[in-house]
Design a protein around this motif. Structure first.
Motif, short mmCIF file in Angstrom:
data_model
loop_
_atom_site.label_atom_id
_atom_site.label_comp_id
_atom_site.label_asym_id
_atom_site.label_seq_id
_atom_site.Cartn_x
_atom_site.Cartn_y
_atom_site.Cartn_z
N MET A 171 -0.73 -11.85 -6.36
CA MET A 171 -1.94 -12.39 -7.02
C MET A 171 -3.15 -11.48 -6.79
SD MET A 171 -0.83 -14.81 -8.81
CE MET A 171 -2.32 -15.66 -9.35
N ASN A 172 -3.90 -11.69 -5.70
CA ASN A 172 -5.10 -10.88 -5.48
C ASN A 172 -4.95 -9.94 -4.28
OD1 ASN A 172 -7.71 -10.08 -6.26
ND2 ASN A 172 -8.67 -11.45 -4.76
N SER A 173 -3.71 -9.69 -3.88
CA SER A 173 -3.47 -8.76 -2.78
C SER A 173 -2.18 -7.99 -3.03
CB SER A 173 -3.38 -9.51 -1.43
OG SER A 173 -2.25 -10.35 -1.42
N VAL A 174 -2.02 -6.89 -2.33
CA VAL A 174 -0.82 -6.06 -2.42
C VAL A 174 -0.35 -5.73 -1.01
CG1 VAL A 174 0.11 -3.83 -3.13
CG2 VAL A 174 -1.43 -5.06 -4.66
N SER A 175 0.93 -5.95 -0.74
CA SER A 175 1.49 -5.56 0.55
C SER A 175 2.24 -4.25 0.40
CB SER A 175 2.44 -6.65 1.09
OG SER A 175 3.52 -6.87 0.19
N ILE A 176 2.08 -3.37 1.36
CA ILE A 176 2.69 -2.04 1.32
C ILE A 176 3.58 -1.88 2.55
CG2 ILE A 176 2.26 0.45 1.32
CD1 ILE A 176 -0.50 -0.21 0.07
#
Length: 395
Positions: A171-176
């Motif tokens: 949604m409003n975040s990205v995990s790397i």
């Protein structure tokens, strides 16, 4: 490597800051349509991203920027006699690679067979003259996307890395998440002898969480931990990363006689400021005296209390050898990059689609993903990793 010639017409925006880094992302039109197609947990490395979400450089260029510009920091380990302090120098270098957590946007996914080459020169650690460090990267796998790169210097230090990034949308975040190890080889001078030490870093970067990628002020939080091991000197380290760029860690030396690990140092601080180190062995851990060198300030070794102070770091100026290779990152993406810099996202999307369509045609017509031998790297079944074959002859 000293005869490498720089082509002043070539440049990578991975080392250049500009207003494109902070452009607002509109959620209307094509961008809104694109976001609506993303599901929670969507793997972004498999998605063709609109240019508004992209930085104007390839993932291979980003790797060069991160791992090459402070490579001179490793030079002090060549002459350091204490294994704990050699490990501290390796940690100092690793922290310098991740201090700039610029994940506000995403670099281009590298094409299969794409490569990137560059080099830096810096004052030699001992004596007069300069040291050259040369970088080369190649995209060796498309599924999964995997980059291999190699750095070597005229004073014998080398680094090899296989790295794979996974970026997922929430949604409003990205995990790397990062997979793949770094191997740093340092020929340590011990009197008349030279001992090759290999430092294995189990992850190229810590995992990270990027918040507010669509709405709000973007921020990055490094997460998880990274382990470093040197079997030759029986030293190891563990680094723990937390929000607000905080890092803490420990250095251990395995005592073979007692058959136990000894705690030799601990560290803590902030990647955006100062990371302190405390050695636990007192006076016997003091550094050996070294002869004076004009270049020592540039190399900036850790002190008895400060592991790294980011204000004192001096980045090397990246240079690019002349190349006509159509698979060079700077050649492949130059049209897309120009349009992003100019702010013409529509033209950038068109140019990017043409490049990606051509790659799909190549992949359908061949079995490139099954190959274990590339231009600069080959897959070693016994090591289960891609290994460097050798640099091309300079033009």
């Amino acid at each position: 490597m000293s005869h490498l010639e720089n082509d002043p017409s070539l440049k990578s925006y991975a080392d250049i800051h500009g207003e494109w880094e902070h452009r607002e992302i509109s959620i209307f039109g094509a961008v809104k349509s694109f976001i609506s197609q993303l599901g929670i947990g969507q793997e972004l490395t498999k998605v063709s991203m609109p240019s508004i979400f992209l930085m104007p450089y390839s993932i291979l260029e980003l790797a060069a920027s991160r791992y090459l510009k402070y490579f001179h920091l490793l030079s002090g380990a060549l002459y350091e006699t204490d294994p704990s302090r050699r490990m501290a120098i390796v940690i100092q270098y690793f922290l310098s690679c991740i201090r700039d957590g610029n994940f506000t946007k995403k670099p281009y996914n590298a094409l299969l067979g794409e490569n990137h080459q560059c080099f830096v020169r810096y004052p030699a650690y001992e004596g007069e003259g300069t040291t050259t460090a040369r970088f080369i990267a190649e995209q060796v796998s498309h599924h999964p996307p995997l980059s291999a790169f190699h750095i070597s210097t005229t004073d014998g230090i080398a680094m090899d890395c296989n790295v794979q990034f996974s970026a997922k949308f929430h949604m409003n975040s990205v995990s790397i998440v990062t997979a793949g190890s770094i191997i740093i080889t340092i020929p340590v001078r011990d009197g008349d002898k030279t001992i090759n030490e290999s430092y294995i870093i189990d992850k190229g970067l810590p995992d990270a969480l990027v918040k507010n990628v669509i709405f709000g002020t973007r921020s990055i939080n490094w997460t998880d931990s990274v382990d470093i091991m040197c079997q030759t000197s029986n030293t190891s380290a563990t680094l723990h990363f937390d929000k607000n760029e905080f890092v803490k860690g420990d250095i251990y030396v395995y005592n073979e006689e007692a058959q136990e690990e000894e705690h030799h140092a601990y560290l803590n601080g902030y990647l955006c400021g100062v990371v302190n180190i405390d050695y636990l062995e007192g006076e016997k851990m003091k550094k050996s005296k070294k002869k004076h060198s004009k270049s020592r300030k540039h190399h900036y070794n850790p002190t008895d209390t400060v592991l790294i102070d980011t204000e004192k770091l001096e980045a090397n100026q990246t240079q690019y050898p002349r190349t006509n290779d159509p698979m060079s990152s700077l050649n492949i993406w130059k049209g897309v990059t120009k349009h992003i810099i100019d702010g013409d996202m529509a033209a950038s999307d068109v140019a990017k689609k043409e490049i990606e369509d051509e790659q799909r045609k190549r992949l359908r017509a061949t079995k490139e993903d099954e190959k274990k031998d590339r231009v600069y790297f080959r897959f070693d079944d016994s090591l289960e990793r891609w290994v460097f074959k050798g640099f091309p002859t300079p033009n």
